[in-house]
Design an enzyme around this catalytic site. Structure first.
Site, short mmCIF file in Angstrom:
data_model
loop_
_atom_site.label_atom_id
_atom_site.label_comp_id
_atom_site.label_asym_id
_atom_site.label_seq_id
_atom_site.Cartn_x
_atom_site.Cartn_y
_atom_site.Cartn_z
CE LYS A 62 -57.90 6.69 -82.89
NZ LYS A 62 -58.46 7.13 -84.19
CB SER A 115 -62.56 -0.52 -80.97
OG SER A 115 -62.03 -0.04 -82.20
CB VAL A 169 -70.89 0.50 -83.73
CG1 VAL A 169 -72.25 0.18 -84.32
CG2 VAL A 169 -70.97 0.61 -82.22
CB ALA A 176 -75.46 1.05 -82.06
N GLY A 190 -68.43 4.28 -88.74
CA GLY A 190 -67.81 4.72 -89.99
C GLY A 190 -68.32 3.96 -91.19
O1 O7M Z 1 -66.83 2.05 -88.04
P1 O7M Z 1 -65.43 1.92 -88.61
O2 O7M Z 1 -64.72 0.74 -88.12
O3 O7M Z 1 -65.41 2.07 -90.10
O4 O7M Z 1 -64.63 3.24 -88.12
C1 O7M Z 1 -64.31 3.44 -86.78
C2 O7M Z 1 -63.72 4.81 -86.59
O5 O7M Z 1 -63.42 4.98 -85.20
C3 O7M Z 1 -62.41 5.03 -87.35
O6 O7M Z 1 -62.35 6.40 -87.71
C4 O7M Z 1 -61.36 4.72 -86.31
O7 O7M Z 1 -60.17 5.45 -86.52
C5 O7M Z 1 -62.04 5.17 -85.02
N1 O7M Z 1 -61.62 4.45 -83.79
C6 O7M Z 1 -61.68 3.07 -83.72
O8 O7M Z 1 -62.17 2.40 -84.64
N2 O7M Z 1 -61.18 2.44 -82.61
C7 O7M Z 1 -60.67 3.10 -81.54
O9 O7M Z 1 -60.27 2.47 -80.56
C8 O7M Z 1 -60.65 4.49 -81.57
C9 O7M Z 1 -61.20 5.14 -82.67
C10 O7M Z 1 -61.42 6.53 -82.52
O10 O7M Z 1 -62.32 7.17 -82.99
O11 O7M Z 1 -60.60 7.13 -81.71
C11 O7M Z 1 -60.82 8.39 -81.37
#
Ligand code: O7M
Length: 214
Positions: A62, A115, A169, A176, A190
């Site tokens: 990011k 998110s 998700v 999903a 994740g």
């Molecule tokens: O499924 P999780 O919640 O365990 O992980 C979600 C992953 O997506 C984690 O690596 C976050 O850093 C990333 N992410 C978000 O959860 N929300 C966002 O708005 C953006 C990201 C992301 O991947 O940004 C590129």
């Protein structure tokens, strides 16, 4: 980047050895692996090179900085074998263009609305504007929230056929299939995969859920 399963694993596992084992176990069930600060800070940046030997790697740092720093970070990711790098769009046109130029053939994905609940405070209010800027700078795709599928649809209406990758998700409550139906090309998952007892089985169940709505 493949577009078979439409699933990207967010490998935020902080034990390097375990992370590599999980990456091997989900091979074929995910299209790419996303690496973020938790794994790089605990296991080192060579983890990018190791994962890139196994398949497509998206570097999710990011990136949010001035153009010169953005360029240095993106070049480093790409030289380690990353297929894509994720940057913040709020940094503006010059930083996005620097990312795009430094990426060469690799893809740049720009974050629009985030998110988590805090994503509504600032990013949601400027999601479409950031998407428009990303289109102007010719990035390959965007990150939009699976926790608010209607926002995926809103971003889609601005970006045409560029890619959308959608996190949120599983652990964050998003679904999903709803994200894909709202217009996402990929969902990012994740904890619900790497934190489960059987990451392979979990990835397959997300893959199957997605396949039902394609
Ligand atoms: O499924 P999780 O919640 O365990 O992980 C979600 C992953 O997506 C984690 O690596 C976050 O850093 C990333 N992410 C978000 O959860 N929300 C966002 O708005 C953006 C990201 C992301 O991947 O940004 C590129």
């Amino acid at each position: 980047m493949k577009k078979d399963t439409r699933l990207v694993l967010a490998l935020d596992e902080t034990d390097g050895e375990k992370a590599l084992e999980i990456a091997d176990s989900v091979r074929g069930a995910v299209d790419a692996i996303k690496i973020n600060w938790p794994l790089v800070l605990s296991a080192g940046p060579d983890m990018i090179n190791e994962l890139a030997k196994k398949g497509d790697v998206i570097c999710d740092f990011k990136v949010a900085d001035i153009p010169n720093t953005v360029r240095l970070i993106v070049e480093n990711c790409v030289s380690r074998g990353a297929s894509a790098v994720i940057v913040h769009a709020f940094t503006g046109e010059d930083s996005l263009l620097a990312a795009k130029e430094a990426a060469g053939k690799a893809k740049i994905f720009a974050v629009t609305e985030m998110s988590h609940p805090g994503g509504k405070t600032f990013t949601a209010k400027h999601g479409e504007e950031m998407a428009e800027l990303g289109v102007k700078c010719d990035v390959s795709g965007f990150i939009a929230p699976a926790t608010r599928p209607e926002r995926i649809a809103a971003i889609r209406s601005v970006i045409g056929d560029r890619l959308i990758l959608s996190p949120g998700v599983g652990a964050q409550g998003g679904d999903a299939a709803s994200a894909i139906e709202a217009g996402a090309d990929y969902v990012i998952v994740g904890r619900a995969i790497y934190g489960s007892d059987n990451p392979r089985e979990s990835a397959e169940s997300f893959r199957d859920r997605i396949a039902k709505v394609l």
